[in-house]
Design an enzyme around this catalytic site. Sequence first.
Site, mmCIF file in Angstrom:
data_model
loop_
_atom_site.group_PDB
_atom_site.id
_atom_site.type_symbol
_atom_site.label_atom_id
_atom_site.label_comp_id
_atom_site.label_asym_id
_atom_site.label_seq_id
_atom_site.Cartn_x
_atom_site.Cartn_y
_atom_site.Cartn_z
ATOM 1 N N HIS A 1 1.901 70.527 -37.743
ATOM 2 C CA HIS A 1 3.061 69.789 -38.263
ATOM 3 C C HIS A 1 3.312 68.567 -37.385
ATOM 4 C CE1 HIS A 1 7.496 70.187 -39.859
ATOM 5 N NE2 HIS A 1 7.119 68.925 -39.746
ATOM 6 N N ALA B 1 16.499 65.381 -41.284
ATOM 7 C CA ALA B 1 16.092 63.978 -41.434
ATOM 8 C C ALA B 1 15.391 63.710 -42.760
ATOM 9 C CB ALA B 1 15.182 63.579 -40.281
ATOM 10 N N ASN C 1 15.512 75.421 -36.680
ATOM 11 C CA ASN C 1 15.959 74.077 -37.047
ATOM 12 C C ASN C 1 15.906 73.885 -38.552
ATOM 13 O OD1 ASN C 1 14.173 73.398 -34.186
ATOM 14 N ND2 ASN C 1 16.342 72.926 -34.286
ATOM 15 N N GLY D 1 12.345 71.887 -25.448
ATOM 16 C CA GLY D 1 13.534 72.068 -24.631
ATOM 17 C C GLY D 1 14.761 71.400 -25.211
ATOM 18 N N ASP E 1 6.044 68.355 -34.550
ATOM 19 C CA ASP E 1 6.947 67.671 -35.478
ATOM 20 C C ASP E 1 7.174 66.233 -35.008
ATOM 21 O OD1 ASP E 1 8.525 67.366 -37.732
ATOM 22 O OD2 ASP E 1 10.308 68.272 -36.851
ATOM 23 N N LEU F 1 18.883 65.614 -35.282
ATOM 24 C CA LEU F 1 17.543 65.458 -34.759
ATOM 25 C C LEU F 1 16.603 65.035 -35.880
ATOM 26 C CD1 LEU F 1 17.388 68.580 -32.426
ATOM 27 C CD2 LEU F 1 17.228 66.204 -31.683
ATOM 28 N N ALA F 2 15.689 64.125 -35.555
ATOM 29 C CA ALA F 2 14.776 63.577 -36.562
ATOM 30 C C ALA F 2 13.352 63.650 -36.030
ATOM 31 C CB ALA F 2 15.155 62.129 -36.891
#
Length: 375
Positions: free
Chosen positions: A55, A137, A215, A245, A269, A302-303
Amino acid sequence: MVLKNIDIVLEDEIIKSDVQIKNGKIFKISAEIDSDDSAVDCTGKYLIPGFIDMHIHGIGGHDAMDGTVEAITAMAREVLKRGVTSFLPTLLTESVERIHNGFEAVKKTMEIEDENAADIIGVHMEGPFFCDEFKGAQNPKFLQYGTLDTLETLVGNYWDILKILSAAPERIEFDVIQRLKEKNVIASIGHTSADSELVDEASLFGMTHCVHLYNGMKGLHHREPGTAGAILYNDRIHAELILDGIHVHPKMAKLAYKCKGNKLALITDAMRATGLQDGKYDLGGQDVFVKGYEARLANGSLAGSTLTMDRAFRNALKFLDSNIIEAVKLTSTNAADELGLSSKGKIEVGRDADLLVIDKEYNIEKIIKAGKIIS
């Protein structure tokens, strides 16, 4: 080529031996291989399989959604520099036209032989059958409901390279899962508000993967396990984890490892800012602001990440208190097993010589791709 006196990280043990490589494959593992001009002294070093990233959206200023052979080629070369020898360029929620451009670019790049690039296994399609609440995102403009018709429109003529499709169970007809199974595509849970009962039901139909555990999904609660709790408990489901982290607290990462074991794979990611300086970038048509190791939308979500697999490997040793054998499984073996890559992910005679020589501090010293030292 012969690698001499190296500590080889096998599936269940570490042995000191020599390794002979011929025609891009591991030809022999023995303590009695004769040296020649190609011999490389690796005393005090480990030999591990190359990393596999299931990913990744982008790196080095390039993104799979750029839809060009140049972008995909650049990604394949950049990830190899970080020890990734096989990967899945990941497309995301966008217009069908742009998604098909991404598919086409990946397909054309897969047909090009490039000894300085990582192998492209196929495409991971992240979206567009996601819920709005946990979209993260993903661009809300292009979210849609998954039916057999919308699935066929989405995939088009690219079934041969599609390997994973991530969707929210509540945003698809379960016929979609069965269609993916028929096509040998892994159906993955993600960006979802599904409760534990729906997750279990979807897994029975064949949804056996989870995109970036914790997530983009309903979290744990003691009266309703939620999406995350159901995935942790369900032995049918494999899971990805972003171990930077930032996305996941180390204690929750340890919990995931305890629950999933060999069904857990680390992924990056990563987005296009990876390896570049802080600043403003984009992901799926949305502005992303990068500072330090964090990549966020303007609203703070977060993106993706700026994680690389070599850092994820070291984080496994740091955050999970794992040993090097376990870290190898998390960054290579488990992904290879789930993807059915019988020639990758382990150091065995006959497998691809996609290998990393690392020092005792777990830094990469040599990258070997298809039997050739790249760097």
